[in-house]
Write an enzyme that holds these catalytic residues in place. Structure first.
Site, PDB file in Angstrom:
ATOM      1  N   HIS A  99      17.495 -31.822   0.301  1.00 52.55           N
ATOM      2  CA  HIS A  99      16.114 -32.048   0.242  1.00 52.55           C
ATOM      3  C   HIS A  99      16.029 -33.128  -1.194  1.00 52.55           C
ATOM      4  CE1 HIS A  99      15.668 -28.214  -0.971  1.00 52.55           C
ATOM      5  NE2 HIS A  99      14.823 -28.437  -1.863  1.00 52.55           N
ATOM      6  N   HIS A 101      13.258 -33.883  -3.686  1.00 55.72           N
ATOM      7  CA  HIS A 101      11.887 -33.899  -4.326  1.00 55.72           C
ATOM      8  C   HIS A 101      11.336 -35.417  -4.674  1.00 55.72           C
ATOM      9  CE1 HIS A 101      11.472 -29.471  -4.718  1.00 55.72           C
ATOM     10  NE2 HIS A 101      12.795 -29.520  -4.630  1.00 55.72           N
TER      11      HIS A 101
HETATM   12  P1  5GP Z   1      14.285 -26.157  -3.806  1.00 60.32           P
HETATM   13  O1  5GP Z   1      13.982 -25.360  -5.030  1.00 60.32           O
HETATM   14  O2  5GP Z   1      15.243 -25.664  -2.972  1.00 60.32           O
HETATM   15  O3  5GP Z   1      14.730 -27.757  -4.370  1.00 60.32           O
HETATM   16  O4  5GP Z   1      12.885 -26.777  -3.033  1.00 60.32           O
HETATM   17  C1  5GP Z   1      12.290 -26.124  -2.132  1.00 60.32           C
HETATM   18  C2  5GP Z   1      10.912 -26.535  -1.829  1.00 60.32           C
HETATM   19  O5  5GP Z   1      10.205 -26.330  -0.701  1.00 60.32           O
HETATM   20  C3  5GP Z   1       9.818 -25.676  -2.858  1.00 60.32           C
HETATM   21  O6  5GP Z   1       9.377 -26.919  -4.056  1.00 60.32           O
HETATM   22  C4  5GP Z   1       9.109 -25.038  -2.253  1.00 60.32           C
HETATM   23  O7  5GP Z   1       7.736 -25.057  -2.640  1.00 60.32           O
HETATM   24  C5  5GP Z   1       9.100 -25.873  -0.809  1.00 60.32           C
HETATM   25  N1  5GP Z   1       8.843 -24.951   0.539  1.00 60.32           N
HETATM   26  C6  5GP Z   1       9.514 -23.789   0.877  1.00 60.32           C
HETATM   27  N2  5GP Z   1       9.035 -23.151   1.853  1.00 60.32           N
HETATM   28  C7  5GP Z   1       8.373 -24.293   2.486  1.00 60.32           C
HETATM   29  C8  5GP Z   1       7.492 -24.391   3.608  1.00 60.32           C
HETATM   30  O8  5GP Z   1       7.696 -23.673   4.739  1.00 60.32           O
HETATM   31  N3  5GP Z   1       6.779 -25.469   3.907  1.00 60.32           N
HETATM   32  C9  5GP Z   1       6.785 -26.607   2.976  1.00 60.32           C
HETATM   33  N4  5GP Z   1       6.077 -27.449   3.223  1.00 60.32           N
HETATM   34  N5  5GP Z   1       7.444 -26.466   1.618  1.00 60.32           N
HETATM   35  C10 5GP Z   1       8.196 -25.323   1.517  1.00 60.32           C
END
Ligand code: 5GP
Ligand code: ZN
Length: 108
Positions: A99, A101
């Site tokens: 993903h 951001h």
């Molecule tokens: P990462 O640290 O893996 O790059 O970011 C994952 C992101 O996914 C985090 O910013 C976290 O807040 C978001 N996230 C985790 N679980 C969920 C969820 O169930 N729904 C949504 N909308 N965001 C999520």
């Protein structure tokens, strides 16, 4: 389905979805770290950028182009915004579904 983002893609888990097409889904981050914090997520499950190869070039291009288009739609193109992709635990990745951001909307 064990992957949270695959569940959101499948609509078996709710999310605040802002954009969807054949390849991508875009929804608000549940724990926003900016006034605008959304996630651009390929519908197909790829764990991290480390799994990407040349066959994914159109998908990667579409991720960036969609970010640009949404920035314009949300009035953020001129203000500026930040795109971040965390890769692996050492890079801060918590959800193992690739993903991008999109962060922005700050007053500065
Ligand atoms: P990462 O640290 O893996 O790059 O970011 C994952 C992101 O996914 C985090 O910013 C976290 O807040 C978001 N996230 C985790 N679980 C969920 C969820 O169930 N729904 C949504 N909308 N965001 C999520
Ligand atoms: Zn997944």
């Amino acid at each position: 389905m064990s992957c949270v983002f695959c569940r959101i893609v499948a609509k078996s888990q709710p999310a605040d979805i802002l954009h969807e097409d054949d390849d991508l889904i875009v929804f608000k981050d549940i724990n926003p770290r900016a006034p605008v914090h959304v996630l651009l997520v390929p519908k197909a499950h790829l764990a991290t950028l480390n799994e990407v190869d040349a066959s994914h070039l159109p998908l990667l291009g579409k991720l960036l182009l969609t970010a640009k288009q949404l920035a314009a739609q949300w009035g953020l193109a001129d203000k500026g915004y930040r795109l971040v992709m965390n890769v692996g635990r050492g890079g801060g990745q918590v959800i193992d579904h690739l993903h991008l951001h999109f962060l922005g909307g700050w007053q500065r």
